[in-house]
Structure formats: C-alpha cells, structure tokens
Enzyme design. Sequence first.
Site, PDB file in Angstrom:
ATOM      1  N   ASP A 191      30.015  62.418  24.493  1.00 42.23           N
ATOM      2  CA  ASP A 191      29.530  61.507  23.450  1.00 42.23           C
ATOM      3  C   ASP A 191      30.686  60.705  22.851  1.00 42.23           C
ATOM      4  O   ASP A 191      31.593  61.288  22.257  1.00 42.23           O
ATOM      5  CB  ASP A 191      28.868  62.298  22.300  1.00 42.23           C
ATOM      6  CG  ASP A 191      27.613  63.036  22.738  1.00 42.23           C
ATOM      7  OD1 ASP A 191      26.802  62.447  23.457  1.00 42.23           O
ATOM      8  OD2 ASP A 191      27.444  64.204  22.343  1.00 42.23           O
ATOM      9  N   ASP A 199      35.453  64.432  27.068  1.00 42.13           N
ATOM     10  CA  ASP A 199      34.361  64.563  26.123  1.00 42.13           C
ATOM     11  C   ASP A 199      33.272  63.596  26.607  1.00 42.13           C
ATOM     12  O   ASP A 199      33.558  62.638  27.342  1.00 42.13           O
ATOM     13  CB  ASP A 199      34.882  64.167  24.735  1.00 42.13           C
ATOM     14  CG  ASP A 199      33.781  64.096  23.713  1.00 42.13           C
ATOM     15  OD1 ASP A 199      32.989  65.051  23.633  1.00 42.13           O
ATOM     16  OD2 ASP A 199      33.696  63.075  23.000  1.00 42.13           O
TER      17      ASP A 199
END
Length: 214
Positions: free
Chosen positions: A14, A12
Amino acid sequence: MVRSSKKNWIFDLDGVIVFTDKFHYLAWKKMAKTIGIDLDEKTNNRLRGVSRADSLEIILEQYKGEPLSQKKKNELMEEKNNLYREYLNEMTPNDVSDDVKKTLRVLRERGDKLAIGSSSKNARLILEKVGLTDAFDEIADGTNIKKGKPDPEVFLKAAEFLHKAPEKCIAVDDAFSGIDAAKNANMKAIGIGDSARYEKADYKINKFSDLLAI
Ligand code: BG6
Ligand code: MG
C-alpha cells in the site's frame, strides 16, 4: 555503473506498488463518522503502514463516548474492512503505474529476488486484482504476522521466505513505521512518498524506477 551482485528486494504494498492508501482513508473516514469522529488527513497519515487494530486505536483517541468493548472494536474493524474491500474489488491492472510494472520486470530480468512485506491482510486480494501476484517470488503479509510495523516481523518473514539473511535485503516503504521496521530488521531502507522525507531512510527516491540506479 556495473552491478556487483543480485539484490533482494522487499516491497511494502500500500503506497509503494499500489495507491490503496486513499481507499483506506475513505473507508476509515466513513466508519469513524458512525461513531462521531471526523477523521482528518493529519490523523490519517499516522495510520500509514500501521495494522488495522492499531489504526483503530489511533482513531479512537478522538472518541468521546464510553470505552468500547473488544467486540464493538471488532465490529468497527469489520465495517471498515468491508467498505475498504468494496474499493479493492473495483481495482484492475490499470491501477498499477507503467513505472512500477516496468521496474518490477527489469529487476526480475536482472535476476534479483522480489518479495512483498505488507501488514495488510488484503495483500493477496490486491495483488490478484491488479494482476501482480506472479511478479513476486514471495509474499509476506498481515496473515503471516502477529505484530505490525514498526515491528520488523513482516520484513523478517519475507526474508525468511526468500531464504536470504535480513542484512542482504533492501526494504522499500512509504511509511515512517515501515522504515523503522526495516531498520529494526537490520535491512537497508528506501523511503518513497511520505517516507522520502524521513531521516532514517538509507536512500530516498522520488519515483519507483529510481530503484534501478541503487
Ligand atoms: C498497511 C496500510 O499496508 O496495511 C495500513 O498502510 C493498513 O494503512 C494495514 O492499516 C493493514 O491493512 P488491512 O488491509 O489488513 O486492513
Ligand atoms: Mg505503505
């Protein structure tokens, strides 16, 4: 410990590689204020990993006015995104920790495959601003998918881009929705940050370089 095989990592973005989550919060908070909502951190935590449109719906649970048209919702999302991109445009390679930079380098040197699996439509802009576009073999982001996490689509897309079976991939995500997405994709899930307290994560780590011991 002898490493038996090369690994396929899907990260991922963020909250794992960069800490743009504070910018999401500031931008949503400003936007919410324009429609009379005071966004607090508790509600903000529910937005982690969730798509832009789904985030807006969560914020609108506190909206007291007449139901909003799709056109108005689109305008609100655009307003938030413009505010958010103002923050992103200020980002530089200094916004990535040495721990993350070094770990990505070591994994690459080991011959592992590295991909991004992010719900964000701004993922490429962020990677470019922080100088990490070339640190990954593949990038699957919000522009490649129809359904955001916890749907597995973005992680499955990243596995497809890497030409690897999902069950041979390890996803790393800071959001509960991201851990759910990884499990829904039949991948191993590593929790970091917020999701390091989520029981569904197969491994929980404190800092990014802890990945090197997995
Ligand atoms: C995720 C963030 O990575 O991307 C969410 O954790 C965000 O908070 C989502 O809503 C979509 O991002 P964007 O940049 O397309 O609005
Ligand atoms: Mg995240």
